[in-house]
Design an enzyme around this catalytic site. Structure first.
Site, PDB file in Angstrom:
ATOM      1  N   ASP A  15      -3.862  11.817  -0.573  1.00  0.00           N
ATOM      2  CA  ASP A  15      -3.534  10.304  -0.325  1.00  0.00           C
ATOM      3  C   ASP A  15      -4.777   9.727   0.878  1.00  0.00           C
ATOM      4  OD1 ASP A  15      -3.150  11.414   2.521  1.00  0.00           O
ATOM      5  OD2 ASP A  15      -1.068  11.581   2.232  1.00  0.00           O
ATOM      6  N   LEU A  16      -4.265   8.591   1.449  1.00  0.00           N
ATOM      7  CA  LEU A  16      -5.307   8.004   2.133  1.00  0.00           C
ATOM      8  C   LEU A  16      -5.695   8.599   3.340  1.00  0.00           C
ATOM      9  CD1 LEU A  16      -3.967   4.260   2.083  1.00  0.00           C
ATOM     10  CD2 LEU A  16      -6.030   5.083   1.117  1.00  0.00           C
TER      11      LEU A  16
END
Length: 131
Positions: A15-16
């Protein structure tokens, strides 16, 4: 006995924050289950075409313990816990070296093509208990 399957964390798995996106652990353990069954000599395509049996996940109990990150080399361990009628219960752990990142108890059910529970054939039961 535990089956072991290695998987590398790619950028697309994160994810980020750069950690493995939670749903991807389910993909990792699915791949490991497929390789576990293949390693036991069970051909799932033949099982479907010749005996009209497929597997479906009935239940997953999951615990996220510590994050895995981009480029980590993970090992998925798969262990048979229980075999009953049409059900298979297994326990899977995703590890980075000695640290457990994720654990799941997965219950599978054998189904016919019409979606009805099918008792596990004896040859399949024998292969699974050999593991």
């Amino acid at each position: 006995m535990n089956h072991r399957f290695e998987i590398r964390v790619y950028y697309e798995d994160t994810d980020l924050a750069g950690i493995v996106y939670y749903a991807n652990y389910l993909k990792f353990i699915e791949r490991a289950r497929t390789e576990w069954v293949r390693g036991l000599g069970i051909d799932q395509s033949r099982l479907k075409s010749e005996q009209d049996i497929v597997f479906a996940v009935r239940r997953v109990e999951a615990e996220y313990l510590t994050p895995a990150r981009f480029d980590d080399l993970l090992t998925v361990e798969t262990r048979l816990e229980e075999l009953r009628g049409a059900r298979i219960a297994i326990f899977q752990t995703v590890r980075r070296e000695d640290a457990a990142c994720f654990e799941a108890r997965v219950e599978l059910v054998a189904l016919s093509g019409a979606g009805r529970p099918q008792r596990l054939p004896q040859a399949l039961r024998t292969a699974l208990t050999r593991a």
